[in-house]
Design a protein around this motif. Structure first.
Motif, PDB file in Angstrom:
ATOM      1  N   HIS A 339       4.326   2.652  12.528  1.00  0.00           N
ATOM      2  CA  HIS A 339       5.143   3.042  11.381  1.00  0.00           C
ATOM      3  C   HIS A 339       4.601   2.366  10.124  1.00  0.00           C
ATOM      4  CE1 HIS A 339       9.317   2.589   9.238  1.00  0.00           C
ATOM      5  NE2 HIS A 339       8.515   3.435   8.633  1.00  0.00           N
ATOM      6  N   VAL A 340       4.077   3.178   9.213  1.00  0.00           N
ATOM      7  CA  VAL A 340       3.669   2.676   7.907  1.00  0.00           C
ATOM      8  C   VAL A 340       4.829   2.981   6.968  1.00  0.00           C
ATOM      9  CG1 VAL A 340       1.992   2.883   6.036  1.00  0.00           C
ATOM     10  CG2 VAL A 340       1.249   3.135   8.413  1.00  0.00           C
ATOM     11  N   GLN A 362       3.427  -7.321  14.091  1.00  0.00           N
ATOM     12  CA  GLN A 362       4.016  -6.526  15.177  1.00  0.00           C
ATOM     13  C   GLN A 362       3.616  -7.029  16.564  1.00  0.00           C
ATOM     14  OE1 GLN A 362       6.228  -4.137  14.668  1.00  0.00           O
ATOM     15  NE2 GLN A 362       5.558  -2.640  13.144  1.00  0.00           N
ATOM     16  N   ILE A 414      -1.667  -2.812   6.179  1.00  0.00           N
ATOM     17  CA  ILE A 414      -0.579  -2.254   6.994  1.00  0.00           C
ATOM     18  C   ILE A 414      -1.128  -1.176   7.924  1.00  0.00           C
ATOM     19  CG2 ILE A 414       1.586  -0.951   6.941  1.00  0.00           C
ATOM     20  CD1 ILE A 414       2.199  -2.260   4.275  1.00  0.00           C
ATOM     21  N   ARG A 417      -2.881  -2.683  10.786  1.00  0.00           N
ATOM     22  CA  ARG A 417      -1.949  -3.227  11.771  1.00  0.00           C
ATOM     23  C   ARG A 417      -1.347  -2.118  12.631  1.00  0.00           C
ATOM     24  NH1 ARG A 417       2.626  -5.714   8.671  1.00  0.00           N
ATOM     25  NH2 ARG A 417       3.604  -3.676   8.749  1.00  0.00           N
ATOM     26  N   GLU A 418      -0.931  -1.027  11.998  1.00  0.00           N
ATOM     27  CA  GLU A 418      -0.223   0.023  12.725  1.00  0.00           C
ATOM     28  C   GLU A 418      -1.173   0.900  13.542  1.00  0.00           C
ATOM     29  OE1 GLU A 418       3.083  -0.014  12.947  1.00  0.00           O
ATOM     30  OE2 GLU A 418       2.929  -1.822  11.732  1.00  0.00           O
TER      31      GLU A 418
END
Lengths: 516, 366
Positions: A339-340, A362, A414, A417-418
């Motif tokens: 989820h961004v 996360q 981000i 990461r996602e």
């Protein structure tokens, strides 16, 4: 044209911050009564240059001429006296004050020491009529639309006698209709002899309003062009310094099995009103589904419900056939959803923490980033360094606070990461808001890449270009429901606009048949 | 944290203390006392001989623990103003256990009494945590009220339950005491006790907890940005309660120090012990850093103990001594202001290129 007087002339402006030159000999000449665009990537030095012009920073060297006279703008008061006014991107308004109070703040007309309200109001009404700036002088700022708040900001500068207006990314927060209105306002301002500097990333807006455009790259002015004689493509290439592709290269999608299925979903917003009203939607592996719509039609609540951040009132959300509604956010994340979020500062990042800690946000509780409850900073930092390299996040190192990064690089962090968690479903909201074309191109490529790997991608965006460019299917959201699903190659922005305004698919079909 | 930030965290408290001492000196001059004599008396009265050193260390012990407790809640975004009440509860229950199980051997009784103190403080702060997590009640107001509840409950228990109408409980047995004969004798019969070792140990434990564990990571994350923490799957409710429980547990341990170490009993109090609010000042002076808390706790201990000797040794009356101490606390509290002024100065000189640079970059990115 050559004899036209110059409202502003900035010559060889240098601004040095320690070792770093934010501005490295920038030249800018703005003709009186024109709109002059200032174009550059994030971090190119536009804000620094404008901060110098509005007195917030002082240049290290170089000179500034206003109406042909050399001036020294050492503080904002002097800028004000010289008739330079800035319309900020983030409005500087007091929410509990009325429109009139905000506009006259600091320059109140007084009668026997008491604010002369009727005089103030009269002046504001005169000004707003002269330039077509529709405002309600007695309304509280908290109660008026974003578009009107911006008009209040413009009136504030005009009330202070500004002749040169700087607009800092004025359209970033506006709806398409409000943008059209702003363009009209800007044109009427120049018709009255005001000069405008427009800072923007958006090339179509430059084409729509500006006469000249100065392009800045890495603190240097690359050149000034006559807007009418260049294409958007040429402007983009000048800004980035290489050929940029607007159209994301992609093969046709090949949707496979069902990944996300939403049925009759009902979600309430914070005040307890229904924001998502019985919505159904499906996303398959190997496709990008774009959700178009005007801000505030339930998009945020939809994403929050899927990701477990908001409560599902009714209906079901299934991932690969298994119900996930009612799960806690971490349980949903662990079902392999990326989820961004739309607000990267509020939801996506912890600004004071390091880039590495944010990249681990996360997965910090899993091996190898931690074991038995103890964080392994060696592994966390190494993991972050790898992602920083792989996703081209530009940062001094992984240990600095993430707030020191530019918006585009924060967003890349981000995405890193996602996406690196290799999710079956990637939910991406407003991924390119406030980013320059280079970063947008990159992020779009990454989304398509995920799709091509056979992942499901759900994209929510207010930017029609983005939706049309990246999606394989477009679902238009209006008033908490899907008002229509169309294919990007068959539809037009006009059709999407109608659906966004709440027209049904039948109307669209009818229009299509008529035009045939 | 950048290098620069670290230096600032060391320089700022030093400047605060210096300005406080300076103002205190000016006050002494204004009242026609010799500030040099006054401060010499302060130093002699806190570090002058082994007895005073022992007293200083003893005074610092609960302050360090309370400050650690306050700072844990602070990093999770909560203002646990109720540490004083948690101190009382920790104190009371460590004494109750020590008296009840007086027959147990020292090896069991001391840890058991300490754990009772920790648990009592943790539960007392936990009430505020649960109310905050489930009903959104302000922990500031709740803990202030819990301070009074703790004070009067404790007074009631002492007079009505633990004794028959007395103002103090009996002294605890030797095998419940934290005092250690060797140490007591080495410091010329001061009130120093082994709690100091526990306090130092806890500084290290809390440093590891906050910086190296996933629990600390979550607490810090929730404190800095509760929305992003929720997004990342952390439970805000769990972390709110946990932060308050750890905070209260440390304050309760600080209270147990007073009971098992310093006073050896508990007595009727007319107001909440100053340990609570002094501990908060210690935490603020240290900027919430565990190692800093160790030093600022020692400093506060020295000031408090040394100030007792000032009237006798230098003729400076107690009231003026209180002003001196208060002015140091004032400048500690004004630390935020000092930080702000320092940052402004830096911006003017534009020496801090990276900060300005990154801010400009951020603005451009928005």
């Amino acid at each position: 044209m050559t004899t036209q007087t110059l409202a502003i002339e900035m010559k060889k402006i240098v601004k040095q911050f320690g070792e770093f030159r934010a501005n490295d000999g920038i030249d800018l000449a703005v003709k009186a009564g024109t709109i002059h665009a200032l174009l550059g990537e994030n971090g190119a030095g536009k804000s620094t240059l404008m901060n110098i012009l509005s007195g917030l920073l002082e240049q290290t060297s170089g000179e500034i001429l206003i109406n042909g006279e050399e001036v020294s703008i050492s503080n904002p008061t002097i800028a004000n006296k010289l008739g330079i006014g800035m319309v900020h991107q983030h409005f500087m308004l007091i929410k509990d004050f009325t429109v009139t109070e905000n506009i006259v703040l600091g320059n109140e007309p007084k009668k026997a020491g008491i604010i002369d309200r009727s005089k103030a109001e009269k002046e504001i009404i005169e000004l707003s009529q002269k330039y077509g700036l529709d405002v309600n002088p007695n309304a509280k700022v908290a109660d008026i639309s974003i578009g009107m708040q911006q008009r209040v900001e413009i009136l504030k500068t005009l009330y202070r006698g500004a002749n040169i207006l700087i607009f800092d990314e004025p359209t970033a927060v506006l709806t398409p209709q409000e943008i059209d209105e702003l363009i009209k306002i800007m044109k009427s301002l120049t018709a009255e002899g005001k000069s405008i500097i427009l800072i923007t990333h958006k090339l179509d807006e430059i084409k729509a309003v500006a006469q000249d455009c100065t392009v800045i790259r890495r603190g240097k002015s690359i050149g000034t062009v006559d807007v009418a004689s260049v294409t958007e493509q040429e402007l983009a290439d000048m800004m980035v310094g290489r050929a940029v592709s607007f159209k994301t290269e992609k093969k046709p999608g090949s949707p496979k099995e069902l990944v996300l299925s939403i049925e009759n979903l009902v979600v309430k917003e914070k005040r307890g009103l229904e924001a998502v009203k019985g919505l159904s939607l499906e996303v398959h592996a190997g496709e990008v589904v774009g959700i178009a719509g005007i801000d505030g039609n339930g998009q945020s609540e939809l994403i929050q419900a899927i990701t477990g951040l908001s409560k599902v009132e009714e209906g079901s959300v299934k991932l690969k056939g298994k119900e996930i509604s009612g799960f806690r956010p971490r349980a949903i994340t662990e079902k392999n959803i990326g989820h961004v979020p739309e607000d990267r500062h509020k939801l996506g990042l912890i600004l004071e923490m390091s880039v590495a800690e944010n990249i681990a946000l996360q997965t910090y509780y899993k091996e190898p980033l931690s074991s038995k409850g103890l964080l392994n900073y060696k592994n966390i930092n190494e993991y972050a360094r790898n992602l920083i390299q792989e996703y081209d996040v530009r940062t001094v190192n992984e240990l600095i606070p993430v707030k020191a990064l530019s918006g585009g690089n924060q967003q890349k962090a981000i995405i890193a990461r996602e996406v690196d968690r290799n999710p079956d479903l990637l939910i991406v909201a407003q991924p390119t808001r406030g980013l320059d074309v280079g970063a947008i191109e990159y992020i779009h490529k990454r989304l398509i890449e995920q799709r091509d790997k056979g992942k499901a991608v759900l994209l929510i965006s207010f930017e029609l270009d983005e939706i049309l460019n990246v999606s394989d299917r477009i679902a238009v959201m209006h008033d908490g429901q899907i008002s229509g699903v169309v294919l990007p190659e068959e539809t037009t922005p006009q059709e999407l606009g109608l659906l966004m305004a709440g027209k049904t698919m039948e109307t669209i079909e009818k229009n299509r048949q008529e035009s045939c | 944290m950048s290098m620069k930030e670290k230096t600032k965290n060391i320089v700022l408290p030093l400047v605060s203390v210096f300005l406080g001492l300076l103002l205190g000196g000016i006050v002494m001059v204004a009242f026609k006392y010799d500030p040099i004599q006054g401060y010499l008396a302060l130093i002699k009265g806190s570090l002058g001989n082994t007895f005073y050193i022992g007293e200083t260390l003893r005074h610092a012990t609960p302050l360090i623990l309370v400050a650690l407790g306050f700072s844990v809640a602070r990093s999770a975004g909560f203002f646990n103003i109720g540490v004083a009440g948690q101190v009382i509860f920790g104190w009371l229950f460590s004494i109750i256990v020590a008296l009840q199980f007086a027959g147990l051997p020292k090896l069991f009784l001391v840890p058991l009494s300490l754990v009772a103190g920790i648990a009592a403080g943790a539960i007392w702060a936990g009430i505020a945590g649960v109310l905050r997590a489930y009903f959104g009640t302000s922990e500031v107001i709740v803990t202030i009220m819990l301070n009074y509840s703790a004070l009067y409950l404790s007074n009631y228990a002492i007079r009505q339950i633990l004794t028959e109408g007395d103002d103090a409980t009996p002294k605890i047995a030797k095998n419940a005491s934290l005092r250690w004969q060797t140490l007591t004798e080495a410091t010329n019969y001061s009130t120093i006790h082994m709690g100091l070792v526990i306090a130092i140990l806890m500084c290290v434990v809390i440093m590891i907890l906050m910086q190296k564990t996933t629990i600390g990571f979550e607490l810090r994350a929730v404190g800095l940005n509760p929305f992003a923490s929720e997004y990342a799957g952390m439970s805000a409710k769990k972390n709110i309660i946990l932060a308050m429980v750890i905070s209260g547990g440390l304050a309760g341990l600080g209270g147990a120090m007073e009971g098992l170490g310093n006073f050896q009993n508990i007595f009727i109090m007319s107001s909440v012990p100053s340990t609570g609010f002094d501990g908060m000042a210690v935490a603020l002076l240290a900027g919430g850093q565990p190692l800093g808390i160790l030093f600022s706790g020692l400093l506060f201990g020295a000031l408090k103990v040394g100030s007792v000797s000032m009237p006798m040794a230098s003729g400076v009356p107690t009231e003026v001594v209180d002003i001196v101490i208060a002015s140091i606390i004032f400048f500690v509290g004004a630390g935020y202001l000092l930080r702000y002024i320092m940052e402004r100065l830096e911006k003017h000189k534009a020496v801090s290129a990276t900060i300005v640079l990154s801010e400009t970059a951020r603005k451009e990115g928005e």
